[in-house]
Design a protein around this motif. Sequence first.
Motif, mmCIF file in Angstrom:
data_model
loop_
_atom_site.group_PDB
_atom_site.id
_atom_site.type_symbol
_atom_site.label_atom_id
_atom_site.label_comp_id
_atom_site.label_asym_id
_atom_site.label_seq_id
_atom_site.Cartn_x
_atom_site.Cartn_y
_atom_site.Cartn_z
ATOM 1 N N PRO A 164 0.819 -1.231 0.000
ATOM 2 C CA PRO A 164 0.000 0.000 0.000
ATOM 3 C C PRO A 164 0.849 1.276 0.000
ATOM 4 O O PRO A 164 0.482 2.265 -0.636
ATOM 5 C CB PRO A 164 -0.808 -0.120 1.303
ATOM 6 N N ALA A 165 1.979 1.254 0.704
ATOM 7 C CA ALA A 165 2.839 2.436 0.737
ATOM 8 C C ALA A 165 3.415 2.722 -0.642
ATOM 9 O O ALA A 165 3.517 3.883 -1.065
ATOM 10 C CB ALA A 165 3.959 2.232 1.754
ATOM 11 N N LEU A 166 3.803 1.677 -1.362
ATOM 12 C CA LEU A 166 4.332 1.859 -2.708
ATOM 13 C C LEU A 166 3.267 2.419 -3.648
ATOM 14 O O LEU A 166 3.535 3.317 -4.452
ATOM 15 C CB LEU A 166 4.854 0.525 -3.247
ATOM 16 N N VAL A 167 2.055 1.880 -3.555
ATOM 17 C CA VAL A 167 0.972 2.354 -4.424
ATOM 18 C C VAL A 167 0.645 3.811 -4.112
ATOM 19 O O VAL A 167 0.523 4.648 -5.018
ATOM 20 C CB VAL A 167 -0.280 1.476 -4.263
ATOM 21 N N LEU A 168 0.513 4.139 -2.822
ATOM 22 C CA LEU A 168 0.164 5.507 -2.448
ATOM 23 C C LEU A 168 1.255 6.481 -2.867
ATOM 24 O O LEU A 168 0.961 7.563 -3.402
ATOM 25 C CB LEU A 168 -0.071 5.591 -0.938
ATOM 26 N N SER A 169 2.506 6.135 -2.642
ATOM 27 C CA SER A 169 3.588 7.033 -3.046
ATOM 28 C C SER A 169 3.613 7.212 -4.556
ATOM 29 O O SER A 169 3.900 8.304 -5.062
ATOM 30 C CB SER A 169 4.938 6.513 -2.546
ATOM 31 N N GLY A 170 3.295 6.126 -5.314
ATOM 32 C CA GLY A 170 3.238 6.234 -6.766
ATOM 33 C C GLY A 170 2.109 7.124 -7.245
ATOM 34 O O GLY A 170 2.275 7.913 -8.194
ATOM 35 N N VAL A 171 0.941 7.023 -6.592
ATOM 36 C CA VAL A 171 -0.192 7.885 -6.940
ATOM 37 C C VAL A 171 0.152 9.343 -6.672
ATOM 38 O O VAL A 171 -0.111 10.232 -7.501
ATOM 39 C CB VAL A 171 -1.448 7.468 -6.151
ATOM 40 N N ILE A 172 0.756 9.609 -5.510
ATOM 41 C CA ILE A 172 1.150 10.979 -5.181
ATOM 42 C C ILE A 172 2.153 11.502 -6.202
ATOM 43 O O ILE A 172 2.047 12.649 -6.675
ATOM 44 C CB ILE A 172 1.743 11.028 -3.758
ATOM 45 N N TRP A 173 3.120 10.679 -6.550
ATOM 46 C CA TRP A 173 4.122 11.072 -7.547
ATOM 47 C C TRP A 173 3.455 11.400 -8.874
ATOM 48 O O TRP A 173 3.788 12.412 -9.521
ATOM 49 C CB TRP A 173 5.136 9.936 -7.702
ATOM 50 N N GLY A 174 2.513 10.562 -9.294
ATOM 51 C CA GLY A 174 1.829 10.813 -10.555
ATOM 52 C C GLY A 174 1.001 12.090 -10.526
ATOM 53 O O GLY A 174 1.010 12.876 -11.481
ATOM 54 N N LEU A 175 0.270 12.308 -9.428
ATOM 55 C CA LEU A 175 -0.553 13.516 -9.315
ATOM 56 C C LEU A 175 0.294 14.778 -9.272
ATOM 57 O O LEU A 175 -0.144 15.838 -9.741
ATOM 58 C CB LEU A 175 -1.424 13.421 -8.063
ATOM 59 N N TRP A 176 1.488 14.671 -8.711
ATOM 60 C CA TRP A 176 2.375 15.833 -8.653
ATOM 61 C C TRP A 176 2.723 16.334 -10.056
ATOM 62 O O TRP A 176 2.982 17.529 -10.247
ATOM 63 C CB TRP A 176 3.640 15.444 -7.891
ATOM 64 N N HIS A 177 2.706 15.449 -11.063
ATOM 65 C CA HIS A 177 3.004 15.855 -12.443
ATOM 66 C C HIS A 177 1.844 16.596 -13.111
ATOM 67 O O HIS A 177 1.980 17.037 -14.259
ATOM 68 C CB HIS A 177 3.319 14.613 -13.295
ATOM 69 N N ALA A 178 0.712 16.740 -12.425
ATOM 70 C CA ALA A 178 -0.491 17.290 -13.056
ATOM 71 C C ALA A 178 -0.307 18.641 -13.731
ATOM 72 O O ALA A 178 -0.917 18.879 -14.781
ATOM 73 C CB ALA A 178 -1.629 17.356 -12.029
ATOM 74 N N PRO A 179 0.509 19.570 -13.201
ATOM 75 C CA PRO A 179 0.669 20.839 -13.926
ATOM 76 C C PRO A 179 1.152 20.660 -15.358
ATOM 77 O O PRO A 179 0.884 21.513 -16.213
ATOM 78 C CB PRO A 179 1.724 21.587 -13.077
ATOM 79 N N LEU A 180 1.840 19.556 -15.628
ATOM 80 C CA LEU A 180 2.323 19.270 -16.979
ATOM 81 C C LEU A 180 1.401 18.307 -17.712
ATOM 82 O O LEU A 180 1.056 18.524 -18.872
ATOM 83 C CB LEU A 180 3.740 18.686 -16.926
ATOM 84 N N THR A 181 1.011 17.235 -17.033
ATOM 85 C CA THR A 181 0.239 16.192 -17.719
ATOM 86 C C THR A 181 -1.175 16.641 -18.057
ATOM 87 O O THR A 181 -1.767 16.147 -19.022
ATOM 88 C CB THR A 181 0.194 14.904 -16.870
ATOM 89 N N LEU A 182 -1.742 17.569 -17.298
ATOM 90 C CA LEU A 182 -3.060 18.098 -17.659
ATOM 91 C C LEU A 182 -3.016 18.863 -18.974
ATOM 92 O O LEU A 182 -4.052 19.092 -19.608
ATOM 93 C CB LEU A 182 -3.596 19.007 -16.552
ATOM 94 N N LYS A 183 -1.809 19.244 -19.376
ATOM 95 C CA LYS A 183 -1.611 19.904 -20.673
ATOM 96 C C LYS A 183 -1.262 18.895 -21.768
ATOM 97 O O LYS A 183 -0.953 19.280 -22.897
ATOM 98 C CB LYS A 183 -0.483 20.939 -20.562
ATOM 99 N N GLY A 184 -1.302 17.601 -21.433
ATOM 100 C CA GLY A 184 -1.028 16.576 -22.428
ATOM 101 C C GLY A 184 0.400 16.083 -22.450
ATOM 102 O O GLY A 184 0.773 15.292 -23.336
ATOM 103 N N TYR A 185 1.215 16.498 -21.507
ATOM 104 C CA TYR A 185 2.615 16.083 -21.496
ATOM 105 C C TYR A 185 2.719 14.566 -21.371
ATOM 106 O O TYR A 185 1.995 13.943 -20.611
ATOM 107 C CB TYR A 185 3.339 16.755 -20.327
ATOM 108 N N ASN A 186 3.624 13.979 -22.125
ATOM 109 C CA ASN A 186 3.878 12.535 -22.248
ATOM 110 C C ASN A 186 2.886 11.824 -23.168
ATOM 111 O O ASN A 186 3.261 10.883 -23.845
ATOM 112 C CB ASN A 186 3.884 11.829 -20.881
ATOM 113 N N TYR A 187 1.627 12.254 -23.187
ATOM 114 C CA TYR A 187 0.616 11.638 -24.053
ATOM 115 C C TYR A 187 -0.173 12.743 -24.750
ATOM 116 O O TYR A 187 -1.337 13.014 -24.401
ATOM 117 C CB TYR A 187 -0.332 10.754 -23.229
ATOM 118 N N PRO A 188 0.422 13.417 -25.729
ATOM 119 C CA PRO A 188 -0.203 14.603 -26.337
ATOM 120 C C PRO A 188 -1.591 14.349 -26.901
ATOM 121 O O PRO A 188 -2.456 15.241 -26.838
ATOM 122 C CB PRO A 188 0.780 14.988 -27.449
ATOM 123 N N ALA A 189 -1.817 13.164 -27.439
ATOM 124 C CA ALA A 189 -3.109 12.891 -28.070
ATOM 125 C C ALA A 189 -4.254 12.817 -27.060
ATOM 126 O O ALA A 189 -5.427 12.927 -27.440
ATOM 127 C CB ALA A 189 -3.042 11.585 -28.862
#
Length: 309
Positions: free
Chosen positions: A194-219
């Motif tokens: 659970p700690a690994l999953v939660l830390s991974g989710v937090i890490w992913g959400l932290w990228h939101a300022p970029l990924t909400l703009k399509g970063y990494n998956y432009p389409a």
Amino acid sequence: MTVIRRNADVWLFLLVAFGASWLIALPLWLGAVRLGTPAFALVGGLMMLTPSLGVLAVWLTRRRGTPLREWARATGLTLGPDRGGTAALLVAALLGVPLLVAVALLVSAAAGVVSLDFAGLSLFRAQLGATLDKVPLDPRVVYALQFVQAVLIAPFLNAIPALGEEWGWRGWLLPRLLGDPAVSSAPGPRRVRPALVLSGVIWGLWHAPLTLKGYNYPALGAWAAALFVGFCVIFGALLGWMRLRSRSVWPAVIAHGSLNAVTGLALLLGDAAAPPNAALAGITGVVGWVLLAAVVLVVYRLRPVTAPR
């Protein structure tokens, strides 16, 4: 009382890491910076330092009485108790990540989600454009040189921004989610997962300022943010295994730096007439998720981990 203090530390860390990242990304949201430009690279590089700002905020406001040597050891800045084992993991990270990226690309081609153009390097040529005409070398030689540089040199050049993230996510946050090693017994696998999953989710959400703009998956547009969380959980589990096995953050730093260096370059082996779908192909696509998940299952089964002490 210890649990309350630990939770307060985590919230302070997250407030600084997330708040600073959104502030740095404001030019992107205000239209002053666009994806793929040199200014965007600067924004991304500065964002990578914000998790370390969170660690420093906790130390400055809540843990200043902790000796620096103890703080460095607890957050993984040393090479850990087994330097030979850590050295082996550093080599595995340096060479293993490019291998995983290459295998993911080949599996993607076999699955029909990417068309490769080894002979013509059409997508690589298109990416370089007129710059390639100024280089007196065959494009295949240029690509080979870039790939060697990405495998052997770039991970070390990327180490500073990668440390900016890894000192926060794997160095400090993961042990806190497992329980403060100074006061808790080492947890078993049922608490590690659970700690690994939660830390991974937090890490992913932290990228939101970029990924909400399509970063990494432009389409995908804003949906890229949700997809990247899935990748961060799986790859973060592998980085977390390196951290917990070595009691050091440095193998995760090199693995992170290597991933940033080789992922985009590998996809440039695609065909310009049918560009790869980043959501499906390569190490960050769904095909890569399956490969990484298999690797994670194997390493956790063969070399179980516990919390740092």
